[in-house]
Design an enzyme around this catalytic site. Structure first.
Site: not given
Length: 689
Positions: A263, A302
């Protein structure tokens, strides 16, 4: 731990630090607001191969003794222990620049992941060690050869390599599904905030509840980690796309069978719908969300919004609204000072990197329209205001690009309180701009127009791991653009890493192997713990409803007597229930229906009668019927037919924290010709004793 101590690792059953002589080059971690030394970090001399072997042997053995439900109960106990002591984590988190609101996202968010997986594990997984995937596949005409898919746990170790921004949530969102699957975890936190992760692991260790080897912590570098990984191991990486690609290219992943999921940084977008002009509730919700994503965790998420894609006509209105909200709501400073709503970045190095990337965006054509690059005045911990030269502070920054197709705005991420405004003239253009990000974790859309929502989602979903729709009706209850939920998948295609985390039980299955199993009903029953049609069953002895969970066994069965269906029965049921559908009441119309020979009995009449045929009515261990599943009506029943039912104990699931469990019964209704009339599962709650 004093600020001069080496941050310990928790490995091979105890706490470990390198010898002082080996740690001469230890990295220094400093307070994000003041620059004071917090800890030193080194793994010099650590036997990393031994850490992994300990997980594969001791950790696998201890977790292998537990069922899914037993592991789920432990997850809840871990969550409760962290909740009791979370103030300790909040205090440490403030050193990393986190405000109380930021710490809530990280610490309470991580605890919430444990609670969620505990709940889902007990509700959605069997109280065993094998998970069934999909229905039975019959591979023979007589039912003697069957197949189905099962999941069993991986035999290795789950290694997590985490980013600095969420030292608690980032570790627990990976740990919870691995633990529930039965796979031991080694956590490698990022150095700047590793001391928060260390405190979290120490709290769990001090509960005395951690199964041996189920969780280890490596506080520092792991330069030769991938040399020691092998088939059966899994790596979950969170960090930069460039680092992910280097790790993915390692031989252990490419040819060694190690699973690798990532990720990575993501140029996420938020689209303001064409209907959401200034003054609409959607515009206001969009502004609030954009400022939240700029300032929460100081933009170090993120999932933060990096590209605000808005109709050209409202760009100026948006800039003004964002500027006003920041001026009214944002107080930049040391998180330990009262009233501070936004803290510093995690480190001076991170501050310098963010400012470098902002300059790259400016050089590419971006105009700073909110904020500036000057060292900001901040509210210090002592209540005074002024610059903090040793603090990693950056004020919120909003850029505007006249040309929305400039490459840099779709490829360069300033991982801090930074976003860029791009304008569009049509929904098709907005879709195209979202896709220019090369794959994102999340895009949000603010619109109250269903047609716009449908068109945008249809165009952007394939570029995103998650899409959030925001309007006046859900603005108050929305969990937010930047908040991954444990129930939903977290990850995204392309630049976002191509991986997937969370998503409820899906995340558990990432730590397991799916295998097709073929064999007789008897052997599939033995392997899965679920009775299969054709396996041994017994209707002898006491009625199964007279058996407590402790004595009931898979395959215990009831074979009922027959009951004849008459036209009077059908009409009485129709009158009593009000279900006078023509197939039950009009012979001519029913006969014209391609599925029926004439008037037929109600399916629910047959299911009701079946209950009367198989039930033992006296008080006993069966406490309640709480549902039917997978009901299918296969053969019509006409007046004059007879039905009988066979009920077989299919699956027995004791509850770990209650004095009862769940029993799933296989129910089959036959007619007088032994044709199958209906099949379904009956769900009951049964006392353990």
């Amino acid at each position: 731990m004093s600020q001069h101590d080496i941050l310990p690792s928790y490995v091979m059953g105890g706490w470990w630090t390198p010898a002082e002589a080996d740690a001469a080059d230890a990295a220094e971690v400093r307070d994000a607001s003041t620059g004071k030394l917090v800890a030193r970090v080194s793994t010099a001399g650590l036997d990393l191969a031994g850490v992994l072997d300990y997980a594969r042997t001791v950790g696998q053995a201890s977790l292998g003794e537990l069922t899914f439900h037993q592991r789920a109960v432990l997850l809840k106990q871990f969550a409760q222990a962290l909740t009791v002591r979370k103030d300790e984590l909040y205090a440490l988190s403030s050193r990393a620049g986190a405000t109380k609101a930021d710490s809530w996202i990280d610490i309470d968010g991580g605890i919430g992941v444990l609670f969620t997986f505990s709940s889902k594990g007990r509700r959605e997984l069997p109280n065993g060690q094998v998970y069934l995937d999909g229905p039975v596949e019959s591979l023979s005409a007589d039912g003697s050869f069957l197949a189905r898919h099962i999941y069993t746990r991986l035999p290795g170790v789950a290694v997590q390599i985490n980013a600095f921004n969420f030292p608690v949530w980032g570790a627990l969102e990976k740990f919870a599904p691995a633990f529930l699957a039965g796979v031991p975890t080694v956590v490698k936190p990022a150095t700047p905030t590793g001391y928060v992760a260390e405190a979290m692991v120490r709290i769990l260790d001090e509960t005395g509840l951690l199964p041996a080897g189920s969780l280890q912590l490596v506080s520092g570098g792991v330069p030769d980690l991938f040399e020691h990984l092998r088939l059966g191991d899994i790596v979950a990486f969170t960090g930069s796309a460039s680092t992910a690609e280097k790790l993915r290219a390692h031989d252990s992943v490419q040819t060694g069978g190690v699973r690798f999921t990532s990720e990575t940084d993501s140029i996420n977008a938020s689209v303001l719908g064409a209907d959401a002009g200034a003054g609409t509730p959607e515009f206001d919700a969009y502004v609030k969300q954009l400022v939240t994503e700029l300032t929460a965790k100081s933009g170090q998420k993120c999932t933060a919004i990096r590209r605000a894609i808005v109709p050209a006509a409202v760009v100026s209105d948006l800039v003004d609204a964002v500027r006003d909200r920041i001026r009214q709501r944002v107080v930049l400073g040391d998180p330990r000072a009262d009233g501070v709503t936004m803290g510093p970045l995690a480190s001076l190095a991170q501050r310098d990197e963010v400012l470098r990337q902002v300059r790259t965006l400016v050089d590419a054509g971006g105009e700073i329209v909110v904020g500036d690059l000057a060292t900001p005045d901040v509210l210090r911990a002592d209540g005074t205001t002024g610059p903090a030269d040793d603090g990693a502070f950056v004020a919120p920054l909003l850029l505007r690009f006249a040309d929305p197709d400039v490459d840099a705005v779709h490829t360069v991420e300033a991982f801090g309180p930074v976003a860029s405004i791009l304008s569009y003239d049509s929904t098709e253009e907005a879709v195209r701009l979202v896709a220019r990000g090369g794959g994102s974790l999340v895009t949000s859309v603010a619109t109250h127009d269903p047609a716009i929502a449908r068109e945008l989602v249809g165009g952007i979903a394939a570029s995103n791991g998650r899409v959030l729709l925001l309007d006046r009706d859900d603005a108050r209850t929305s969990t937010g653009h930047g908040s991954p939920m444990p129930h939903l998948v977290h990850g995204g295609p392309g630049r976002a890493g191509g991986g997937e985390e969370l998503g409820g039980i899906r995340a558990v299955l990432h730590h397991m192997q799916r295998t097709a199993i073929q064999g007789t009903p008897e052997l599939l029953t033995a392997v899965t713990g679920v009775w299969h049609q054709g396996a041994t069953a017994s209707a002898e002895g006491v009625h199964p409803f007279r058996k407590a969970l402790s004595t009931l066994t898979i395959g215990d069965q009831v074979e009922s007597k027959s009951r004849r269906v008459t036209l009077d029965d059908i009409e009485t049921f129709a009158t009593f229930t009000g279900d006078t559908f023509y197939a039950h009441m009009d012979e001519e119309a029913a006969a014209a229906n391609p599925f029926f020979p004439g008037r037929v009995a109600h399916g629910y009449l047959l299911v009701s009668w079946a209950a009367g045929l198989f039930v033992d009515p006296a008080p006993g261990p069966v406490l309640a019927n709480y549902g039917l599943e997978n009901l299918r009506f296969l053969t019509p029943v006409v007046p004059g037919d007879s039905i009988r039912v066979t009920l077989t104990a299919k699956q027995i699931t004791p509850r770990e924290t209650d004095e009862y469990g769940e029993v799933r019964w296989d129910a089959v209704i036959h007619n007088q010709h032994d044709e199958t009339v209906a099949t379904y599962d009956v769900l009951t709650l049964v006392a353990k004793e």
